[in-house]
Design an enzyme around this catalytic site. Sequence first.
Site: not given
Length: 375
Positions: A272, A274
Amino acid sequence: MSSRIARKPAAAGAAAEPPSIETLRARMDEINLKILRLVSLRAGIAMEIGRLKHHHGEVYQPVRERAIIEKMLAENQGPLADEQVKRIYVEIISACRALEHEPRVGFLGPEHTYSHEAARMRFGSSVELMPMESFAGVFQAIENGRADFGVVPVENSTEGSVTLTLDLLIDTTLVIIGEILLPIRHSIMSLSGEAGDVSRIVSHQQSLAQCRGYLTANFPHCVTEAVASNALAAKLAAENPSIAAIASSAAGEAYGLKPIASNVQDVAANTTRFLVMGTRPVEKSGKDKTTLLFAVADRVGTLNQALNLFAHNEINISKIESRPLRARPWEYLFFVDVMGHRDDSKLARALKALERKALFLKVLGSYPEGRSAAA
């Protein structure tokens, strides 16, 4: 006192005796004191720097901090792995930074989520971490001065973009000052750690999607349920022995769960991305990324012409994504990631040309590329 281990000369033909545990521990104690003195010296210098730059208010400098870590990784010869060295220096930098000012960092809560982990990965432990109830809450906390920085997910390598974050970027006055690439390693956990005790599996909807194949193959009899966060899933599993949670191992430990299986995500390289949000742009690092959004007239070839401006200036586009214009159905804004800093001459030239062609152009931020430092 010398840090070398004293050894008696070995008799001819005899093998030298290995040092004793006591001798090695004495040497380790000596090194520990040296490390403490050097860290304290570094902290004192950080305080002096803080006094010199007090009026500028620039406590967090991602370019400088990234450069320090990269240099340490380049010098690392083991036996510690690069990731271990990186974590050590993140914490040293975090502790020294807190002597100037302890930053307040907002993230999508509660604690023990992957957003929490990403914030700690970037800022270390010597910060005030502020869990928020929504993505909008993270942005508002920075805009209102209650937080200095914010960490929000923007895309997952398996499930794609986080559209709520993209929508908030359209209107915000904040800028992107960094990115974090967090490997996502899901575990399935319960009170007993026994798969046979489980009849229901709970997690955030994205985590369930990222583990769909594993669950179909190994828990076909179980009901799956999406909840607000992986941390909440761990809390629910801690309250009911028939429930298992998919979450990080850290979340499981926090709620006293035992692992049934680890690394249950369907894609091994699940990551992921960010974004780190702030109020001030950051300077060039030499290996940067710029995120922008723009709109062009709804005519044949206009988008292609806009994108060709980057090719003509030898700038690589690493991502492009569209979002609908809310007030104008079937017209779109385009989010684009390009390599380079907005102050680089080639990118500055491309942006100036795009501004003349676009109906709307907003540079969301130039920042150090996340993969540069031991991603």
